[in-house]
Design an enzyme around this catalytic site. Structure first.
Site: not given
Ligand code: TRH
Length: 381
Positions: A17, A273-275, A15, A195
């Protein structure tokens, strides 16, 4: 000055991106009154973090952002004056051709992934001329120093967060909306978004047998709930908390981005996690444990270490050590996580004060939306 923007987002997996691209789009529109078109290839993922998105519509407007379903073949359109590709996504060939022949060449920016590594300072803003066409693409790096593009921080974020965190009623009713029952007064609230992680069992064991009561909220998001269900030996479902010793775990639905912020604000310690959740947890002004997106050559461990170098710089030695140790154990998926958790609990008060200082420091060091708009405006001249 009001400009038109095309932001291209391809949901590779997870999520992050769309989380970042949506946040950027709406902040440009809301705070700088820019005219923004957001092209997204996966509306189902977008819908999860912004339920107002209708997956069936090719075109819709939400919070004044013009949202388009990015499909192939791509329509022949006039490009915006500023073009943002999220994380190196490949733009449609006919769109690039239209950029090259536009009377005023658009400013073309690749919004990169965040990293706290020192090389980012010297790479931020670098141009890359197109090998064949009269176009230049610029690399724009989010980051933690004034030499980078800064972080996505909404104008009212600190104020809204502080008001929420100091309002006991708001905190209680937030938990009620998540169907989380009141816990004992001394409970440490955590949230868990990670993860797959081989250290999960050891963490659950430490939480269940520790001195303090722990409550953990777990949004439904792929890897975490199945992993936890396996560890607990029972299927975790929203509305059905599971208790193990001192630990209560509540699965909750995946929240929209604003509600997720509130979850981070309401908890005492957040596993992220992630970004994007990583940045939001820092801005929540609470200690975090970050799992970096796992990369095959262990580049994620370098990224994690580089962040810790910055993050703990101003912390006292014991707190810095506790924060480093738990990050290292979680990212290396080590069974040592239990000891690291205990050490972090001992340093909880200074770690919390430190998290608050850090949130203020990064908020001061620069806002990505303003920097990006200025960067593009300068190159439009
Ligand atoms: O989902 P991610 O693991 O995204 C990752 C990273 O962006 C990484 O850099 C990229 O290369 C890869 O995907 C493909 O983790 P991230 O970045 O934290 O994104 C999660 C998004 O989801 C963030 O915008 C917060 C949102 N979110 C919600 O809106 N509601 C929720 O309940 C949760 C748990 C997250």
């Amino acid at each position: 000055m009001k400009q038109t923007w095309d932001i291209f987002c391809s949901v590779v997996d997870n999520y992050g991106d769309i989380g970042v691209c949506w946040r950027l789009a709406r902040q440009l529109s809301r705070e700088l009154d820019q005219s923004v078109r957001l092209w997204v290839d996966d509306l189902a993922s977008f819908h999860r973090l912004c339920p107002a998105v209708n997956e069936k519509l090719d075109r819709q407007s939400i919070e004044s952002v013009d949202i388009r379903h990015w499909q192939s073949p791509f329509p022949l359109i006039e490009p915006a004056s500023i073009v943002i590709e999220g994380f190196g996504v490949k733009l449609p060939a006919n769109y690039i051709a239209a950029m090259a022949t536009a009377p005023l060449r658009p400013v073309w920016v690749n919004l990169e992934h965040i990293s706290a590594e020192t090389w980012v300072d010297s790479c931020h803003g670098l141009p890359s001329p197109h090998p064949m066409l009269p176009l230049t693409k610029y690399f724009f790096f989010p980051g933690f120093t004034p030499a980078t593009g800064g972080l996505l921080i909404e104008r009212a974020l600190e104020q809204t967060r502080d008001k929420f965190q100091s309002d006991e009623h708001a905190r209680k009713s937030f938990f009620q909306t998540l169907r989380i029952a009141a816990q004992s007064k001394d409970t440490v609230y955590t949230s868990l978004f990670s993860y797959e992680n081989a250290a999960l069992r050891a963490l659950v064991e430490a939480w269940s047998s520790g001195e303090r009561a722990i409550h953990c909220s777990v949004p439904e998001s792929g890897a975490v709930i199945p992993g936890l269900s396996k560890v607990l030996g029972i299927e975790l479902r929203p509305g059905m908390p599971v208790v193990r010793g001192r630990l209560t775990i509540s699965a909750i639905p995946f929240l929209d981005v604003d509600q997720y912020d509130r979850l981070l604000w309401v908890c005492d310690i957040n596993f992220v996690r992630g970004e994007d959740s990583f940045v939001r947890a820092q801005l929540a002004a609470r200690p975090l444990v970050w799992q970096a997106y796992v990369q095959s050559d262990a580049a994620h461990l370098t990224k994690q270490a580089a962040f810790l170098d910055r993050y703990v710089k101003q912390a006292d030695a014991t707190t810095a050590q506790a924060l480093r140790a738990i990050h290292s154990a979680w990212n290396k998926q080590s069974q040592d996580i239990g000891h690291c958790w205990d050490a972090l609990m001992k340093a909880r008060a200074p770690a919390t004060a430190h998290a608050r200082r850090w949130a203020a420091e990064i908020a001061d060091s620069g806002n990505l939306v303003n920097r990006l708009a200025e960067f593009c405006q300068d190159r439009l001249k």
